[in-house]
Design an enzyme around this catalytic site. Structure first.
Site, short mmCIF file in Angstrom:
data_model
loop_
_atom_site.label_atom_id
_atom_site.label_comp_id
_atom_site.label_asym_id
_atom_site.label_seq_id
_atom_site.Cartn_x
_atom_site.Cartn_y
_atom_site.Cartn_z
N SER A 1 0.86 -1.17 0.00
CA SER A 1 0.00 0.00 0.00
C SER A 1 0.90 1.23 0.00
O SER A 1 1.80 1.34 0.84
CB SER A 1 -0.91 -0.01 1.23
OG SER A 1 -1.88 1.02 1.12
N GLU A 2 0.69 2.14 -0.96
CA GLU A 2 1.70 3.16 -1.22
C GLU A 2 1.89 4.17 -0.09
O GLU A 2 2.85 4.93 -0.10
CB GLU A 2 1.43 3.87 -2.55
CG GLU A 2 0.14 4.64 -2.65
CD GLU A 2 -0.97 3.80 -3.26
OE1 GLU A 2 -0.95 2.57 -3.12
OE2 GLU A 2 -1.88 4.42 -3.88
N ASN A 3 0.97 4.19 0.88
CA ASN A 3 1.19 5.10 2.00
C ASN A 3 2.27 4.59 2.96
O ASN A 3 2.60 5.30 3.92
CB ASN A 3 -0.13 5.34 2.76
CG ASN A 3 -0.77 4.05 3.22
OD1 ASN A 3 -0.91 3.11 2.45
ND2 ASN A 3 -1.16 3.99 4.48
#
Lengths: 240, 210
Positions: B46-48
């Site tokens: 998840s890119e966060n």
């Protein structure tokens, strides 16, 4: 040669107002957090109380649900926002539509790499992201190994406001889960970084191998034990 | 007959090779995780700033500081890790993410993707879309075949602002599975009860059956 004393002593501030004292009108201010996750809640509220205006806010989302940085938009203290995603942040949509705020939207990976580059002393870099899109307009391109890349410039700031889970008096910091996001990079890119720590611990209490952000990148630390930590989108499943 | 959203997600899950690193876009793609066998050895990114993303937490276990890129509360699996955004996008831009499953507003037969803004509509922003589209090793699009107004989403050329050029490899819709082939879409698989004629009629670009 001008000689100024070092900034790396007496970093711990007794209050949020004290920590934010150097803020000024028109400042470029980076604020960590992915939406409402990892927000420096007390510093964000403290900026409104400080009274600084015409701020250039550099943050991934600029708040949501009226919370977090949406307070700055509602207070009318922001003249420009550089962000990656508006989503359902009605305050930002409204500020954009009314023209109250100049809005710059850039890809998230480019956003954070521009910030990282500023902190690392790199004025610009080439990235594949955005080639052939509106993001590329007016930017220099160059081919490496047969692929085209865009030249993107470093993004720095006067201040970075970050939230950490634990910090020591030198500013060594650790983060909690996905609250880390942009904060360590913003800390590197700002002239003055102010950290809001859930817990202030003694020097040496954080093992050197466990420091996420070395204190060289932090200039002011304020301990804030209570946080709202609102859920932006609370999703759960039933227990079996 | 065609696939419903759950069946589309199940079909997309079959595109995921065991042992892969996968990023699931916001919306329909998030359903795909439910259709992987437990022993697939797939790690969700998840890119966060999360690798090893697990399912939504049990009620009472949710942590507002443990979220996915859609800002929903999630969990982290054993062996998962959290990190800063620069590291997260190095994983994406550096080609370390094997597959991204993304939504789309338009996909062109040359692989161009438009999935962030329809001019005239509400501009939600770019987020990680452009980095994922140009950085992941393989891009699978999961989308309805036509818009709510019945306009084809699979087209000769995108007229909405692009997310990335020539990035899409395969598209799964409720009508079937299609590959991007430059001058056409190639039929890979039809959903049950869908004819080649219906698929061709609802596709805004040449369709090649093999």
């Amino acid at each position: 040669m001008e000689h100024t004393s070092g900034r790396h002593r007496d970093k711990v501030r007794a209050s949020v107002a004290d920590a934010l004292a150097p803020l000024f009108d028109g400042a470029r201010v980076m604020v960590g957090g992915f939406g409402l996750c990892g927000n420096a809640e007390a510093l964000i509220a403290g900026v409104v109380a400080h009274g600084a205006r015409d701020l250039h806010l550099i943050s991934n989302n600029a708040g949501n649900l009226g919370k977090g940085l949406a307070q700055w938009l509602r207070a009318g203290i922001v003249k420009k926002v550089t962000c990656t995603y508006l989503g359902n942040n009605d305050d930002l949509h409204a500020a954009r539509e009314s023209g109250a705020v100049e809005l710059e939207v850039i890809p998230q990976g480019t956003f954070v790499e521009r910030i990282r580059a500023a902190g690392a002393g790199i004025p610009a870099f080439y990235t594949p992201t955005g080639v052939g899109t509106v993001v590329a307009e007016g930017k220099e391109t160059r081919a490496f190994g047969g692929r085209t890349y865009l030249l993107e410039e470093a993004l720095s700031a006067d201040f970075a406001l970050i939230r950490c889970h634990r910090a020591d008096p030198f500013g060594n910091a650790r983060f909690w889960r996905t609250a880390r996001n942009f904060s360590p990079l913003m800390a590197m890119a700002a002239k003055t970084t102010i950290a809001e720590a859930d817990e202030l611990v003694a020097l040496g209490a954080i093992d050197p191998d466990d420091v996420h952000l070395p204190g060289i990148f932090v200039h002011r630390v304020v301990e804030v034990r209570e946080h709202e930590d609102p859920f932006e989108y609370r999703r759960v499943r039933a227990r079996p | 007959m065609s696939w419903d959203k759950q069946q589309m997600a199940a079909r997309a899950a079959r595109e995921i090779a065991p042992g892969s690193i996968v990023n699931l876009g916001i919306g329909l793609p998030t359903l795909v995780a439910d259709y992987l066998p437990d022993d697939a050895g797939v790690w969700f990114h998840s890119e966060n700033g999360l690798l090893g993303m697990g399912p939504f937490p049990y009620e009472g276990d949710e942590d507002p500081q443990l979220i996915n890129a859609g800002k929903e509360t999630v969990t982290v699996v054993a062996g998962g890790s959290t990190f800063d955004s620069a590291t997260s996008f190095a994983m994406i831009r550096g080609g370390h993410v094997d597959l991204a499953i993304l939504g789309a507003m338009q996909v062109a037969m040359n692989g161009d993707l438009a999935n962030w803004w329809i001019p005239g509509g509400k501009m939600m922003g770019i987020g990680g879309a452009m980095d994922l589209a140009s950085g992941a090793k393989r891009i699978l699009v999961l989308t309805q075949h036509v818009t709510k107004d019945g306009e084809p989403k699979l087209v000769r050329a995108c007229d909405y602002p692009l997310t990335a050029k020539g990035c899409v490899h395969r598209v799964i819709t409720e009508l079937g599975v299609l590959d991007v082939a430059g001058d056409a879409f190639t039929l890979v698989e039809l959903a049950p009860g869908v004819s080649e004629a219906e698929l061709a009629a609802k596709t805004g670009a040449p369709l090649r059956t093999r």
